[in-house]
Design an enzyme around this catalytic site. Structure first.
Site, PDB file in Angstrom:
ATOM      1  N   ARG A 140       0.984  -1.206   0.025  1.00 36.18           N
ATOM      2  CA  ARG A 140      -0.098   0.039  -0.107  1.00 36.18           C
ATOM      3  C   ARG A 140       0.842   1.395  -0.014  1.00 36.18           C
ATOM      4  NH1 ARG A 140      -2.316   0.743   4.680  1.00 36.18           N
ATOM      5  NH2 ARG A 140      -3.569   2.700   3.810  1.00 36.18           N
ATOM      6  N   LYS A 151       2.005  -8.003  12.334  1.00 36.58           N
ATOM      7  CA  LYS A 151       1.340  -8.028  10.981  1.00 36.58           C
ATOM      8  C   LYS A 151       1.406  -9.516  10.521  1.00 36.58           C
ATOM      9  CE  LYS A 151       1.186  -6.016   6.516  1.00 36.58           C
ATOM     10  NZ  LYS A 151       1.144  -4.291   6.011  1.00 36.58           N
ATOM     11  N   ARG A 200      -1.585   4.185  19.941  1.00 36.33           N
ATOM     12  CA  ARG A 200      -0.785   5.110  20.596  1.00 36.33           C
ATOM     13  C   ARG A 200       0.002   4.588  21.989  1.00 36.33           C
ATOM     14  NH1 ARG A 200      -2.795  10.850  23.547  1.00 36.33           N
ATOM     15  NH2 ARG A 200      -3.437   9.436  25.042  1.00 36.33           N
TER      16      ARG A 200
HETATM   17  C1  BTN Z   1       0.384  -3.957   2.315  1.00 36.57           C
HETATM   18  O1  BTN Z   1       0.382  -4.459   3.562  1.00 36.57           O
HETATM   19  O2  BTN Z   1       1.014  -2.824   2.040  1.00 36.57           O
HETATM   20  C2  BTN Z   1      -0.275  -4.552   1.063  1.00 36.57           C
HETATM   21  C3  BTN Z   1       0.692  -5.797   0.643  1.00 36.57           C
HETATM   22  C4  BTN Z   1       0.089  -6.762  -0.680  1.00 36.57           C
HETATM   23  C5  BTN Z   1       1.265  -7.459  -1.039  1.00 36.57           C
HETATM   24  C6  BTN Z   1       0.533  -8.530  -2.012  1.00 36.57           C
HETATM   25  S1  BTN Z   1       1.678  -9.857  -2.286  1.00 36.57           S
HETATM   26  C7  BTN Z   1       0.523 -10.205  -3.668  1.00 36.57           C
HETATM   27  C8  BTN Z   1       0.267  -9.051  -4.368  1.00 36.57           C
HETATM   28  N1  BTN Z   1       1.318  -8.666  -5.354  1.00 36.57           N
HETATM   29  C9  BTN Z   1       2.000  -7.406  -5.047  1.00 36.57           C
HETATM   30  O3  BTN Z   1       2.902  -6.929  -5.774  1.00 36.57           O
HETATM   31  N2  BTN Z   1       1.533  -7.026  -4.061  1.00 36.57           N
HETATM   32  C10 BTN Z   1       0.248  -7.952  -3.413  1.00 36.57           C
END
Ligand code: BTN
Length: 263
Positions: free
Chosen positions: A60, A129, A261
């Site tokens: 993201r 995570k 926080r």
């Molecule tokens: C995040 O937490 O930032 C989202 C991560 C998403 C990763 C997945 S892996 C499969 C798919 N291919 C990518 O390039 N990204 C998503």
């Protein structure tokens, strides 16, 4: 040969096998980028690209996503919806509900959701995570396509990362086969995406709230180009916006990164 065995996967999918067309690759740049190219060439809904290695995995907000082949499952699913993206508010949260439900079906305990679409594992030292979700939409006159990218840690990553990370193995009491994990997640996604398509996120909001990691906690919200906000996290509304209670009342937040926080 890729780590996903297509024959085993087909048997794990059972009756659902007809809804998915899965291509298991050793390596690609990003399963989402690869699937986007296939979607542009007319790939049908239910097409899945799963890869052991991504050379340019995307997360993201322009971040990269690193994953080690043996200890992670990285895949992307193509889904199509009628109408414009305006109908799809809350889709990425609905995907979070689907992944959480799938992991629970596998026997995982302590899985919870962080807005907008991270999966966390509750541990004695706090939350770590477990999986990330990246949903990318594109529309044309026929409707809207969603490329749903999911990166799940099967084991905790070895490298040091800026936030605590966990693996599915820590949420389960026994071993689980990679094909089984993918099949169960695809089944849960099909069920939740069908429900989302019929009723929108409103029908899934309760499922999301039930698993919300930080309900009623005080959080920091960091948004691009905006001053950080501090407030009490009240969960989400029927469009998937975060409800943050600040000194000025309850604000609806549509984008940003939330962190707890520390006292
Ligand atoms: C995040 O937490 O930032 C989202 C991560 C998403 C990763 C997945 S892996 C499969 C798919 N291919 C990518 O390039 N990204 C998503």
């Amino acid at each position: 040969m890729a780590l996903i065995d297509p024959i085993l996967l087909k048997s794990r999918l059972g009756q659902l096998a007809g809804r998915f067309d899965v291509d298991a690759l050793d390596e690609c740049d990003s399963t989402s980028s690869e699937l986007m190219r296939r979607a542009d060439r007319g790939a049908p809904a239910g097409t899945v690209v799963v890869a052991d290695r991504q050379s340019a995995g995307r997360g993201r907000r322009g971040r990269s996503w690193l994953s080690a082949p043996a200890s992670s499952l990285t895949f992307s699913l193509l889904w199509r919806f009628a109408g414009s993206p305006a109908r799809l508010a809350g889709l990425s949260l609905a995907v979070g509900v689907a992944v959480a439900r799938g992991l629970e079906q596998l026997g995982a305990q302590g899985v919870c959701l962080k807005w907008p679409n991270d999966l966390l594992l509750t541990q004695s030292a706090g939350h770590a995570k477990l999986a990330g979700i990246l949903v990318e939409l594109a529309s044309d006159r026929r409707g809207t396509q969603a490329i749903i990218g999911i990166g799940l840690n099967l084991q905790p990553p070895a490298e040091t990362l800026p936030q605590p990370v966990a693996g599915l193995n820590q949420a389960l009491s026994g071993e689980v086969e990679r094909q089984q994990v993918l099949a169960v997640l695809l089944g849960a996604l099909a069920e939740i995406l069908d429900r989302f398509d019929r009723h929108g996120f409103a029908a899934l909001r309760g499922d999301w709230q039930q698993r919300h990691a930080w309900q009623n906690e005080i959080v920091h919200l960091l948004g691009e180009g905006a001053a950080p906000l501090v407030g009490r996290c009240l969960g989400v509304d029927e469009d998937g916006a975060l409800l943050l209670e600040t000194g000025g009342g309850v604000e609806r937040i549509y984008s940003g990164d939330v962190s707890l926080r520390r006292p």
